[in-house]
Design a protein around this motif. Sequence first.
Motif, PDB file in Angstrom:
ATOM      1  N   PHE A  95      17.836 -45.947 -38.405  1.00  0.00           N
ATOM      2  CA  PHE A  95      18.081 -44.632 -39.572  1.00  0.00           C
ATOM      3  C   PHE A  95      19.242 -45.659 -39.904  1.00  0.00           C
TER       4      PHE A  95
ATOM      5  N   TYR B   2      13.667 -38.777 -30.289  1.00  0.00           N
ATOM      6  CA  TYR B   2      12.324 -38.370 -31.810  1.00  0.00           C
ATOM      7  C   TYR B   2      12.419 -40.198 -31.273  1.00  0.00           C
TER       8      TYR B   2
ATOM      9  N   ARG C  58       8.769 -42.489 -29.999  1.00  0.00           N
ATOM     10  CA  ARG C  58       8.123 -43.589 -30.744  1.00  0.00           C
ATOM     11  C   ARG C  58       8.446 -45.223 -30.382  1.00  0.00           C
TER      12      ARG C  58
ATOM     13  N   LEU D  83      20.323 -40.892 -41.896  1.00  0.00           N
ATOM     14  CA  LEU D  83      20.036 -39.222 -41.136  1.00  0.00           C
ATOM     15  C   LEU D  83      22.036 -38.876 -40.429  1.00  0.00           C
TER      16      LEU D  83
ATOM     17  N   THR E 277      17.265 -37.330 -45.056  1.00  0.00           N
ATOM     18  CA  THR E 277      17.265 -38.724 -44.276  1.00  0.00           C
ATOM     19  C   THR E 277      16.181 -39.159 -45.662  1.00  0.00           C
TER      20      THR E 277
ATOM     21  N   MET F  75      12.116 -41.588 -41.454  1.00  0.00           N
ATOM     22  CA  MET F  75      11.662 -40.037 -40.880  1.00  0.00           C
ATOM     23  C   MET F  75      10.471 -39.233 -41.925  1.00  0.00           C
TER      24      MET F  75
ATOM     25  N   ASP G  19       8.865 -36.874 -41.190  1.00  0.00           N
ATOM     26  CA  ASP G  19       8.287 -35.684 -40.847  1.00  0.00           C
ATOM     27  C   ASP G  19       9.516 -35.140 -40.526  1.00  0.00           C
ATOM     28  N   PRO G  20       9.782 -34.389 -41.195  1.00  0.00           N
ATOM     29  CA  PRO G  20      10.938 -33.670 -40.340  1.00  0.00           C
ATOM     30  C   PRO G  20      10.888 -32.310 -40.098  1.00  0.00           C
TER      31      PRO G  20
ATOM     32  N   TYR H 240      11.212 -33.297 -36.427  1.00  0.00           N
ATOM     33  CA  TYR H 240      12.312 -32.980 -35.681  1.00  0.00           C
ATOM     34  C   TYR H 240      13.541 -32.169 -35.898  1.00  0.00           C
TER      35      TYR H 240
END
Length: 475
Positions: A236, A282, A286, A425, A442, A447, A449-450, A453
């Motif tokens: 971020f 999050y 990853r 973010l 964001t 990101m 795939d909000p 989140y």
Amino acid sequence: MARKSGTGLSARDAVYVFGDEASRGDTPSIMSHFYVFDTRQGRTPVATRAHAVDWILRRTHRTPALRRRLHRVPGDLDYPYWVEAGIDPDHHIEFRRIGQTTRTHLHRLFASLAERPLDLGRPLWGLHVLTDVRGVSDLPDRATVVVLRVHHSVTDGRGAVQIARALFEDPDAEPSTGGRPAPVPGPATAARKLPGDYLSYAGAVGRWMTGRRSLDALVRAGEIVEPPRRRPRTRFNVVDYSPRLFGRVRFDLHDVRALGHATGTTVNDVMLAVVSDAVHTYLAERDETPAGSLAAQVPISLSGRPDLVSENKTSDLRVDLHTDRTDPLTRLRLIHESAAREKDRVGRPESIVVEAALDAMPAVCLRHSIRRAVRKVTASTGDHVGPTNTSLSNVPRGTVDDLRFGDSPAVDGFSAPCLNRLLGLMHAVVTLGDSLDLTFSTKRAVMPDPEEYEHLLEAAFARLRSALPATTSVR
């Protein structure tokens, strides 16, 4: 010919004008406030563009900030001035019927609206009326969403709330009048004034040095704690130009307040703990767990400071999120303690003196400093970044009782936070009536795939509640 009159911007307000120019508009300093109105509860909802324009224009007399534009002093020898300007509804007010849609598509629209720049040659606001919104689970059927976008040079978050409340019929709303008008200086007048400005700034720098030494002494004596100036870099915290995305999670305000009461913390502490948990999860999923704890930039209101002449009356806390802790209640307690220490540090007279150097900086110096800072951020590399990794703002919007658009009552409100180049973010907490919306902005590259989140934020709050002892009441 009579000289033009206007209201001068302060340094705290002009920061956003110079910042947008230095970044070439890729992260515009625009607050995007969303208000949701339930058309099913009224007999004559606003259903046409003509009706929407008429509604807004008949109320702009209550909001002086919407009837002014920027006037620049040549060479920025002085700060810009606000001067009176007319409102062109074709430019400022957009109307769109949405119809059947999905939550994902609507959020993409919200994000695209939030990242659109405003014309610095016109009054710095825009209003988007989105009617007949259907098929979105967390909005009323056939809802109207009104998006008020205001440049940060005009006002701060609290001021934007007052502008919206004035437009939406709150009789007690008190938008700022913007200060007392004065003659706008030409280049010769501004140039003659400049030596005095530099002399005043030299005095402020001297006071800054004294205040800085005093703060260092307080740190050595253990009376205050200064947060670390560097934090681990995350995904971020890279310069990125991909499209903006938006996400939103809604909580019951009573539940959040009850949890805070049960733990001796605040609503903001609880939301920071939720963000801490979600960000950590999050990144961990990853395989990007940072080497140390992350931190959040948290604006704090300075509205009680009568010495500030700016429209933006805020300072920033740098709150440790304690992402290196796993127990939810321990993390919440430590965040509460970190926030309390930061409030104490920022409120110290020595800190106020240090921060006041900005207010005395001549316009030419401030513009140059911002350009240099943007270049430095753009070139930023390495494993660490500045003092924060994300942000969380919290601006209460009050009750819903007096808010309406046409005869449709307001039922919810939320924001799309501004982004900056190294904070990809950013979060906002908005309370309106009994609801609390935690939203975030964001970038797609960091990101994509909000929705994932959003689920992590909901799960983090659930974990925090379930961590309370069984004997603890949260109602």
